[in-house]
Design an enzyme around this catalytic site. Structure first.
Site, mmCIF file in Angstrom:
data_model
loop_
_atom_site.group_PDB
_atom_site.id
_atom_site.type_symbol
_atom_site.label_atom_id
_atom_site.label_comp_id
_atom_site.label_asym_id
_atom_site.label_seq_id
_atom_site.Cartn_x
_atom_site.Cartn_y
_atom_site.Cartn_z
ATOM 1 C CB SER A 125 -0.911 0.018 1.237
ATOM 2 O OG SER A 125 -0.130 0.023 2.423
ATOM 3 C CG HIS A 146 -2.960 -1.216 -2.781
ATOM 4 N ND1 HIS A 146 -3.342 0.090 -2.608
ATOM 5 C CD2 HIS A 146 -3.038 -1.800 -1.547
ATOM 6 C CE1 HIS A 146 -3.620 0.295 -1.337
ATOM 7 N NE2 HIS A 146 -3.452 -0.828 -0.669
ATOM 8 C CD GLU A 158 -4.374 2.494 -5.395
ATOM 9 O OE1 GLU A 158 -4.613 3.719 -5.378
ATOM 10 O OE2 GLU A 158 -3.574 1.949 -4.607
ATOM 11 C CG ASN A 196 -3.442 4.832 0.846
ATOM 12 O OD1 ASN A 196 -4.512 4.929 1.419
ATOM 13 N ND2 ASN A 196 -2.754 3.702 0.829
#
Length: 513
Positions: A125, A146, A158, A196
């Site tokens: 991540s 991800h 992702e 993120n």
């Protein structure tokens, strides 16, 4: 050069059978792949298979799956007792500890086991896919894959190529993610990838508001949920995630971007982390928890005051019309002069300004001025803002007026941009800069944020919803007042707002030399 066959994946290996590994295994088996599970801890694979089987059994009980589905899916889960048992896999996904050296060592070992055509995928991540691949003999077959927890429910994955990853590997892994029922968000190998990275503004700007004494956590949460339409306020989210987890991500992305001001963490979280105020898991964070339930203060009671004349500034004609309707419906007298009468409450409608600057710019008496946030209108929660000079009776009059029809009202201290304006502008700005950097295309950015973060809309759509030019104004006023590069507008936002183009507009670019 490594080549990849055109047929789909048939066998998938999982290394690490914790929450993420289990979820990936479940989806892969449902998608028709044979899944081999490996974990260094004795008994971990059996626990994972039992857990997944339990999920499927509950699906049968609820009529979502048949007994035949259950038997077929369970038959696709196999234990790989040794790492060497993964030798026949077309792709192996690692979901082990988030440490670069550990992932590099695992992939180096797998390269001695797997066929050269097999793909190595990392569920990292926060680590660089390129850095993980740099230890490999064939870095071109390494890719980021991800997922988000809980994997079966978070319908996004992702797909992150490293700098050497081949396009064939990218296309095959994207097809696998789609076969597993997820939206595949292709992103470049940058800190935080896409989701993120995009999520940095929500919590950090809320923490900045708290640190400035603008409002308490409950008020900030209420404003962003009720006015902004977010599913959860930033402080409730920090408590849910756990400050130990959130702080690590905030620090990591901030430092990986060489102390980029937009991602600057707050000193508040470091001290709270040291105190063990982690959130739900520790029983206390920004809220206190009893039997898992947050103890939220009651809504403040609106004061009762006699009606007073109300004058509205002319900064925003649309806002002035909406405010006039509320005042007239309440039966209060609207002061319609170009300047306020001596006894009038003065309502201001600034964007990116505080009450102090707005009042002084218009040569009004700050003691009689209260600002109201009109970014999201007046239909849900209403936010009033007072300066240090605002008289208590003026504050109470404004609170009473806007609470008369039963709509909740929050009163905050002076802030350039209220609460909602600042948080929304920060989210849009970060999203625009993700587009500017080419981390992902505009449509992918918006869809990934909606699915991965649960925002009411993606950052670029959010900017369009509130008006790109208005968002630009808020940021410019914030930067001018604070001098903080945190608020400098992204070139993507500035250019499109000034040209009157949608923030989702990619434009035309000449090919780089």
């Amino acid at each position: 050069m490594l080549t990849t066959p055109s047929h789909p994946f048939h066998t998938l290996g999982i290394v690490g059978t914790g929450a993420m590994g289990r979820g990936i295994a479940q989806l892969a088996a449902q998608a028709g792949l044979e899944v081999s599970l490996h974990d260094a801890r004795t008994g971990a694979v059996d626990e994972a298979r039992d857990f997944i089987a339990g999920v499927w059994s509950r699906g049968v009980a609820k009529g979502r799956l048949s007994e035949d589905d259950l038997a077929r899916y369970r038959a696709r889960l196999h234990e790989a007792t040794e790492l060497a048992d993964l030798a026949g896999c077309d792709i192996v996904v690692e979901a082990i500890v988030e440490k670069l050296e550990a992932k590099q060592e695992l992939f180096t070992r797998l390269e001695g086991i797997l066929d050269d055509q097999a793909v190595l995928a990392t569920n990292t991540s926060s680590l660089s896919v390129t850095a993980i691949a740099s230890a490999c003999r064939l870095p071109q077959r390494v890719i980021g894959f991800h997922f988000f927890n809980p994997v079966p429910l978070m319908k996004i994955v992702e797909v992150i190529p490293g700098l050497r990853t081949t396009s064939e590997v990218v296309e095959r892994v994207e097809a696998l993610g789609q076969a597993m029922g997820h939206f595949t968000a292709r992103a470049t190998d940058t800190p935080g990838f896409l989701v993120n990275h995009a999520g940095r503004a929500f919590g950090t700007e809320a923490l900045r508001l708290l640190g400035e004494g603008v409002a308490d956590p409950t008020t900030i949460d209420r404003l962003l949920v009720d006015q902004g339409g977010f599913r959860m306020g930033p402080f409730s989210l920090l408590d849910l995630t756990g400050l130990d987890v959130s702080q690590a991500v905030m620090e990591s992305i901030y430092h990986q971007y060489y102390e980029e001001a937009r991602f600057r963490p707050s000193p508040l979280t470091r001290s709270r982390l040291a105190a063990g105020l982690l959130g739900r898991k520790s029983g206390e964070g920004f809220y206190r928890y009893v039997d898992g339930q947050a103890q939220v203060p009651d809504e403040p009671t609106a004061p009762k005051v006699a009606p007073t004349p109300v004058w509205i500034s002319g900064e925003d004609p649309h806002a002035r019309h909406a405010l006039a309707a509320v005042i007239e419906a309440a039966g209060w007298r609207l002061d319609t002069g170009d300047t306020p009468s001596d006894d009038a409450l003065c309502l201001l409608t600034p964007y990116g300004e505080d009450t102090t600057d707005s009042a002084l710019r218009q040569r009004l008496d700050p003691a009689r001025c209260v600002a109201i946030d009109m970014l999201a209108g007046l239909d849900t929660r209403r936010c009033l803002m007072v300066s240090p000079a605002t008289e208590a009776e003026r504050r109470d009059a404004a609170h009473a007026l806007f609470a008369l029809d039963g709509t909740p009202v929050s009163v905050i201290n002076d802030s350039h941009g209220f609460v909602l304006q600042r948080v929304v502008a920060a989210i849009v700005n970060v999203g625009a800069d993700i587009a500017q950097q080419g981390v992902a295309d505009p449509a992918t950015i918006d869809r990934a944020v909606e699915l991965g973060l649960g925002y009411p809309m993606g950052p670029l759509k959010l900017g369009e919803h509130y008006g790109a030019r208005r968002i630009l104004t808020i940021l410019e006023n914030l930067q001018a007042a604070s001098g903080d590069p945190r608020y400098r507008p992204s070139p993507w936002l500035r250019r499109r707002a000034r040209l009157g183009l949608p923030l989702t507009h990619s434009g035309t670019h000449s090919r780089p030399l």
